[in-house]
Design an enzyme around this catalytic site. Structure first.
Site, PDB file in Angstrom:
ATOM      1  N   HIS A 115      -8.066  -1.262  -3.603  1.00 33.00           N
ATOM      2  CA  HIS A 115      -6.979  -1.310  -4.783  1.00 33.00           C
ATOM      3  C   HIS A 115      -6.844  -2.098  -5.709  1.00 33.00           C
ATOM      4  O   HIS A 115      -7.440  -3.317  -5.931  1.00 33.00           O
ATOM      5  CB  HIS A 115      -5.998  -2.042  -3.464  1.00 33.00           C
ATOM      6  N   CYS A 141      -0.597  -8.013  -0.650  1.00 28.31           N
ATOM      7  CA  CYS A 141      -1.256  -6.494  -0.487  1.00 28.31           C
ATOM      8  C   CYS A 141       0.598  -6.840   0.712  1.00 28.31           C
ATOM      9  O   CYS A 141       0.436  -5.635   1.831  1.00 28.31           O
ATOM     10  CB  CYS A 141      -1.993  -6.583   0.785  1.00 28.31           C
ATOM     11  N   ASP A 157       0.680  -1.092  -0.029  1.00 31.41           N
ATOM     12  CA  ASP A 157      -0.575  -0.200   0.134  1.00 31.41           C
ATOM     13  C   ASP A 157       0.691   1.056   0.030  1.00 31.41           C
ATOM     14  O   ASP A 157       0.506   1.975  -0.750  1.00 31.41           O
ATOM     15  CB  ASP A 157      -1.091  -0.145   1.330  1.00 31.41           C
ATOM     16  N   ASP A 203      -5.329  -4.901  -6.202  1.00 28.50           N
ATOM     17  CA  ASP A 203      -4.952  -6.064  -6.882  1.00 28.50           C
ATOM     18  C   ASP A 203      -6.295  -7.119  -6.207  1.00 28.50           C
ATOM     19  O   ASP A 203      -5.841  -8.091  -6.042  1.00 28.50           O
ATOM     20  CB  ASP A 203      -3.660  -6.639  -6.360  1.00 28.50           C
ATOM     21  N   ASP A 242      -2.614   5.699  -3.306  1.00 27.93           N
ATOM     22  CA  ASP A 242      -2.013   3.995  -2.952  1.00 27.93           C
ATOM     23  C   ASP A 242      -1.579   3.663  -4.018  1.00 27.93           C
ATOM     24  O   ASP A 242      -1.971   3.619  -4.372  1.00 27.93           O
ATOM     25  CB  ASP A 242      -3.155   3.388  -1.873  1.00 27.93           C
TER      26      ASP A 242
END
Length: 369
Positions: free
Chosen positions: A251, A354, A123, A253, A202
């Site tokens: 995010h 992450c 992040d 991903d 981020d």
């Protein structure tokens, strides 16, 4: 300009999500604290019902440490993950143990009672080649999250890596839309609580495919943040913005995961297969199977955390152990899944991708489009 010499010589060298992984930073859980400032968190959790909030599920109020039993269970998962990485030949590095997440901090404009933790280095940092870029994060509670990684950053810098910090945002009230939930939206377009007051992003809202980097807008990443990254990297890289289908997607991903040259895996709930850029015309677009709902509590993320996987090379991929449909699909697609029990880590807002930052992958920059 890409430094050709440093592509193979620098300790920091990573251009994509799939070249053979040699060194990785894995996060920590010590002193993890439920963030005391929730302007962003309330809009990205799977449920918005107050009765299903983090505090209601865990019994932990904002600003308090995670319960010992939750940390202990997550640490067991993390230890298993680290063991797998080392057994597969990956050098694992760890941030410092610091207790600053428990302490209040402030700027001239605002203050928070606590921070968060160092569980998810993806992040906070984006590695592009031999450069580590510190992200200008929009979450006030995460303002000093990079401190736990300073020892490693200084080591990599002394070894020849580039170390860049994007402009530290002020995070004034103007950065956030207080009427986000109630403002009319007749066009039904995706909007986010973060405004365009100043650049924020981020690092986990971007994934890398050599000279092409794919990102998304979210509650933490705005257009100005993407513009800053695009101008900083210059003509050597091309940044493409994907259109996601849900404002809760924090995010990229959990939405779009490149697995190897010519192959990407997507979540069909968060990304429209038919709206991918034309550059993917000749790529294999693998639509991930419906995820097995995860059991760990408190619930902090969508079930599509299932595709938050980590490639060790073009074939080996680390996948959550209970995601049997995904494991079966990956085998059919020609990959070699390595299963790991990791659901107990989910209360800390992350999974394998992450929880890591790949510092060195064996390979050079290429263009795949």
């Amino acid at each position: 300009m890409i430094d050709k010499h440093c592509q193979s010589e620098c300790v920091v060298n990573s251009y994509n999500e799939w070249d053979p992984l040699e060194e990785v930073i894995v996060g920590r859980l010590e002193y993890a604290t439920h963030p005391s400032w929730d302007m962003i968190e309330q809009f990205v959790t799977p449920e918005n019902d107050p009765s299903d909030s983090f505090a209601a599920q865990s019994g932990v109020a904002p600003g308090q440490q995670y319960p010992k039993e939750i940390v202990h269970a997550a640490q067991k998962s993390l230890d298993e993950f680290i063991h797998i990485l080392e057994a597969e030949g990956v050098n694992v590095r760890r941030p410092d143990v610091i207790d600053s997440y428990l302490k209040p901090f402030s700027t001239p404009a605002w203050n928070v009672a606590t921070g968060f933790c160092s569980a998810n280095p993806r992040d906070v940092f984006l590695v592009v080649g031999n450069e580590i870029i510190e992200a200008p994060m929009a979450d006030r509670s995460r303002y000093f999250e990079s401190w736990a990684f300073r020892t490693l950053l200084k080591e990599y810098f002394r070894a020849g890596a580039k170390w860049t910090s994007a402009p530290k945002p002020q995070l004034l009230n103007e950065q956030f839309d207080p009427d986000y939930q109630h403002r009319p939206n007749p066009q039904n377009e995706l909007r986010y609580v973060t405004t365009e007051f100043e650049p924020t992003f981020d690092a986990a809202d971007f994934v890398r495919c050599g000279r092409d980097i794919f990102g998304q807008l979210s509650h933490v990443t705005n257009r100005l943040g993407i513009d800053w990254l695009r101008r900083h990297l210059g003509d050597s890289y091309r940044i493409h913005v994907l259109e996601n289908l849900s404002p809760q997607v924090l995010h990229i991903d959990t939405t779009f995961m490149p697995l190897k040259p010519g192959t990407v895996m997507i979540s069909p709930d968060y990304l429209d297969y038919n709206k991918l850029p034309g550059m993917f015309k000749y790529w294999n677009i693998l639509v991930a199977p419906e995820p097995v709902p995860y059991k760990s509590r408190p619930r902090t993320m969508s079930n599509w955390i299932s595709i938050n996987t980590l490639m060790l090379d073009h074939e080996r991929i680390i996948v959550e152990k209970r995601q049997e449909p995904l494991i079966k699909a990956l085998k059919a697609w020609g990959f070699k899944p390595i299963s790991c029990s990791f659901e107990d880590y989910y209360p800390f807002y992350g999974s394998f991708h992450c929880a890591t930052l790949d510092v060195r992958r064996r390979g050079e920059v290429q263009s795949y489009f």
